[in-house]
Structure formats: C-alpha cells, structure tokens
Design a protein around this motif. Structure first.
Motif, mmCIF file in Angstrom:
data_model
loop_
_atom_site.group_PDB
_atom_site.id
_atom_site.type_symbol
_atom_site.label_atom_id
_atom_site.label_comp_id
_atom_site.label_asym_id
_atom_site.label_seq_id
_atom_site.Cartn_x
_atom_site.Cartn_y
_atom_site.Cartn_z
ATOM 1 N N THR A 1 0.836 -1.198 0.000
ATOM 2 C CA THR A 1 0.000 0.000 0.000
ATOM 3 C C THR A 1 0.871 1.249 0.000
ATOM 4 O O THR A 1 0.629 2.185 -0.769
ATOM 5 C CB THR A 1 -0.928 0.013 1.232
ATOM 6 N N GLN A 2 1.895 1.248 0.845
ATOM 7 C CA GLN A 2 2.756 2.425 0.957
ATOM 8 C C GLN A 2 3.667 2.610 -0.254
ATOM 9 O O GLN A 2 4.121 3.723 -0.514
ATOM 10 C CB GLN A 2 3.553 2.360 2.255
ATOM 11 N N LEU A 3 3.908 1.537 -1.014
ATOM 12 C CA LEU A 3 4.669 1.664 -2.261
ATOM 13 C C LEU A 3 3.874 2.457 -3.293
ATOM 14 O O LEU A 3 4.410 3.305 -3.994
ATOM 15 C CB LEU A 3 5.001 0.276 -2.836
ATOM 16 N N LEU A 4 2.579 2.172 -3.364
ATOM 17 C CA LEU A 4 1.741 2.749 -4.423
ATOM 18 C C LEU A 4 0.948 3.977 -3.992
ATOM 19 O O LEU A 4 0.360 4.653 -4.838
ATOM 20 C CB LEU A 4 0.783 1.674 -4.939
ATOM 21 N N ALA A 5 0.882 4.259 -2.689
ATOM 22 C CA ALA A 5 0.059 5.375 -2.225
ATOM 23 C C ALA A 5 0.619 5.970 -0.939
ATOM 24 O O ALA A 5 1.366 5.314 -0.213
ATOM 25 C CB ALA A 5 -1.369 4.896 -1.987
ATOM 26 N N ARG A 6 0.225 7.214 -0.662
ATOM 27 C CA ARG A 6 0.507 7.836 0.631
ATOM 28 C C ARG A 6 -0.671 7.519 1.527
ATOM 29 O O ARG A 6 -1.815 7.773 1.155
ATOM 30 C CB ARG A 6 0.666 9.343 0.459
ATOM 31 N N VAL A 7 -0.400 6.950 2.689
ATOM 32 C CA VAL A 7 -1.473 6.502 3.585
ATOM 33 C C VAL A 7 -1.358 7.228 4.919
ATOM 34 O O VAL A 7 -0.293 7.256 5.529
ATOM 35 C CB VAL A 7 -1.378 4.973 3.822
ATOM 36 N N ASP A 8 -2.471 7.830 5.347
ATOM 37 C CA ASP A 8 -2.495 8.545 6.628
ATOM 38 C C ASP A 8 -3.694 8.105 7.455
ATOM 39 O O ASP A 8 -4.802 7.994 6.930
ATOM 40 C CB ASP A 8 -2.616 10.059 6.402
ATOM 41 N N HIS A 9 -3.449 7.876 8.749
ATOM 42 C CA HIS A 9 -4.539 7.574 9.675
ATOM 43 C C HIS A 9 -5.123 8.912 10.110
ATOM 44 O O HIS A 9 -4.424 9.746 10.679
ATOM 45 C CB HIS A 9 -3.991 6.798 10.878
ATOM 46 N N VAL B 1 -10.713 6.052 10.153
ATOM 47 C CA VAL B 1 -10.758 6.691 8.843
ATOM 48 C C VAL B 1 -9.317 6.850 8.372
ATOM 49 O O VAL B 1 -8.463 7.340 9.121
ATOM 50 C CB VAL B 1 -11.463 8.065 8.902
ATOM 51 N N VAL B 2 -9.072 6.422 7.133
ATOM 52 C CA VAL B 2 -7.729 6.455 6.559
ATOM 53 C C VAL B 2 -7.782 7.191 5.226
ATOM 54 O O VAL B 2 -8.713 6.982 4.446
ATOM 55 C CB VAL B 2 -7.221 4.999 6.338
ATOM 56 N N ARG B 3 -6.800 8.059 4.974
ATOM 57 C CA ARG B 3 -6.692 8.719 3.675
ATOM 58 C C ARG B 3 -5.671 7.941 2.854
ATOM 59 O O ARG B 3 -4.548 7.711 3.305
ATOM 60 C CB ARG B 3 -6.222 10.159 3.814
ATOM 61 N N ILE B 4 -6.061 7.545 1.622
ATOM 62 C CA ILE B 4 -5.162 6.837 0.715
ATOM 63 C C ILE B 4 -5.062 7.666 -0.564
ATOM 64 O O ILE B 4 -6.032 7.773 -1.307
ATOM 65 C CB ILE B 4 -5.690 5.418 0.401
ATOM 66 N N GLU B 5 -3.886 8.266 -0.791
ATOM 67 C CA GLU B 5 -3.649 9.074 -1.991
ATOM 68 C C GLU B 5 -2.681 8.326 -2.895
ATOM 69 O O GLU B 5 -1.511 8.178 -2.552
ATOM 70 C CB GLU B 5 -3.004 10.410 -1.613
ATOM 71 N N PRO B 6 -3.144 7.880 -4.075
ATOM 72 C CA PRO B 6 -2.234 7.184 -4.997
ATOM 73 C C PRO B 6 -1.064 8.075 -5.390
ATOM 74 O O PRO B 6 -1.243 9.280 -5.588
ATOM 75 C CB PRO B 6 -3.110 6.879 -6.212
ATOM 76 N N LYS B 7 0.128 7.480 -5.477
ATOM 77 C CA LYS B 7 1.300 8.238 -5.916
ATOM 78 C C LYS B 7 1.188 8.418 -7.427
ATOM 79 O O LYS B 7 0.897 7.463 -8.150
ATOM 80 C CB LYS B 7 2.581 7.496 -5.563
ATOM 81 N N ASN B 8 1.384 9.657 -7.869
ATOM 82 C CA ASN B 8 1.260 9.927 -9.292
ATOM 83 C C ASN B 8 2.512 10.656 -9.766
ATOM 84 O O ASN B 8 2.766 11.763 -9.324
ATOM 85 C CB ASN B 8 0.012 10.779 -9.551
ATOM 86 N N PRO B 9 3.323 10.080 -10.609
ATOM 87 C CA PRO B 9 3.157 8.763 -11.225
ATOM 88 C C PRO B 9 3.572 7.664 -10.243
ATOM 89 O O PRO B 9 4.328 7.927 -9.314
ATOM 90 C CB PRO B 9 4.125 8.820 -12.414
ATOM 91 N N PRO B 10 3.079 6.439 -10.472
ATOM 92 C CA PRO B 10 3.491 5.333 -9.604
ATOM 93 C C PRO B 10 4.983 5.060 -9.758
ATOM 94 O O PRO B 10 5.570 5.417 -10.776
ATOM 95 C CB PRO B 10 2.656 4.143 -10.099
ATOM 96 N N PRO B 11 5.613 4.460 -8.747
ATOM 97 C CA PRO B 11 7.049 4.192 -8.839
ATOM 98 C C PRO B 11 7.369 3.281 -10.034
ATOM 99 O O PRO B 11 6.568 2.398 -10.361
ATOM 100 C CB PRO B 11 7.385 3.507 -7.510
ATOM 101 N N PRO B 12 8.518 3.503 -10.683
ATOM 102 C CA PRO B 12 8.870 2.707 -11.872
ATOM 103 C C PRO B 12 9.392 1.319 -11.498
ATOM 104 O O PRO B 12 10.571 1.018 -11.649
ATOM 105 C CB PRO B 12 9.953 3.552 -12.533
ATOM 106 N N ILE B 13 8.498 0.486 -10.994
ATOM 107 C CA ILE B 13 8.875 -0.860 -10.532
ATOM 108 C C ILE B 13 7.964 -1.875 -11.208
ATOM 109 O O ILE B 13 6.762 -1.637 -11.353
ATOM 110 C CB ILE B 13 8.712 -0.957 -8.998
ATOM 111 N N ASN B 14 8.544 -2.991 -11.606
ATOM 112 C CA ASN B 14 7.740 -4.097 -12.119
ATOM 113 C C ASN B 14 7.038 -4.706 -10.902
ATOM 114 O O ASN B 14 7.667 -5.338 -10.058
ATOM 115 C CB ASN B 14 8.642 -5.118 -12.807
#
Length: 160
Positions: A26-34, A53-66
C-alpha cells in the motif's frame, strides 16, 4: 473507513508488530495517513468492532517498478517476517522457483550456465553483497526492498 485492525496495518511502519505485505504494498503505491478513530457508539446498532478513517492518496506517477517482480520478492520475505532473509530464501520451493526463472533468463539472453551452478549459493551471495542477509522483513522499508530487488535483478534472478 475501515475496521481498526485493518487500518492500522495499512499505516504500519517498519519495525511495528502490524507491519506486513499489505503495509509495504500500500505504501509503495500510495501515501497513507490515519486520520481518526471512530468509536462503535457512533453507529446504531453499534458494531462489535472499532473503526478508523484512513486517507489513501495514490502516488502519481506510480514508482517505476515491475510490480510482479516486487510482489514476488515481498511474498518470499514476508512468509515469515521474523526470519532473517537468509533463512527465508533457503526454502526449497523458493530455490526451485528462482532456479527455474534464472534458467529462463539465461536462455533468453544466451548466457551459459556453469556445470556446477547452484542457485542457493547465488542467492546467498546477492543477500550478502547487498547487506540484507541478516535483516528481517519486519524491519525493512520500501527503499531496502527496492535495493534488494535491484541486487537480485542485476544478477539475473527474477521473481516472475
């Protein structure tokens, strides 16, 4: 809004008892805050569990990882998150998978495999060279896993 235990796993940091594959992926692909706790008394009828309640903001662009490679590595490391990585990679099933993938990689790149080749030795060499052989998955952060994945990939060892 999620059940409290699940929310705490989403935001868990390395070294925490709740840190797991879910946390790191989750933390690889998004910023997560409680954001906040929500008591069960705020609902009618009250549920048997607490919520958060948790905020999940996708990282844009996602990390360049397979991601398939990433997930393969993280799965192996977190099968027993309290074991050292050296011990986790000694499983015969893991060695068979990585040996099979290594042979495919070598055949695709026309690389000859030595007669006395042992994948277990190559795995342990990569773990020692990267400095992670005595580390435990529970205490490694995203950057550690990225370095480890790069170490394996640069030696032709792939997880997918």
């Amino acid at each position: 809004m999620f059940q409290r235990e699940f929310a705490l796993r989403l935001v868990a940091k390395p070294g925490s008892k709740l840190y797991c594959r879910l946390s790191i992926n989750t933390q690889l692909l998004a910023r997560v805050d409680h954001l906040m706790k929500v008591g069960k008394n705020n609902f009618r009828p009250p549920p048997k569990v607490e919520s958060s309640v948790v905020r999940i903001e996708p990282k844009n662009p996602p990390p360049p990882i397979n991601f398939q490679e990433w997930d393969g590595l993280v799965r192996i490391a977190f099968v027993r998150k309290n074991k050292t990585l050296s011990a986790a990679f000694k499983s015969s099933a893991v060695e068979q998978l990585l040996d099979h993938n290594y042979r495919i990689h070598c055949s695709l790149h026309n690389t000859e495999i030595p007669e006395n080749f042992k994948i277990a030795e190559k795995i342990q060499t990569v773990l020692k060279d990267t400095g992670y052989s005595e580390k435990r998955a529970r205490s490694m952060d995203i950057d550690d896993f990225i370095r480890l994945l790069h170490g394996f990939n640069s030696e032709g060892i792939h997880f997918s």
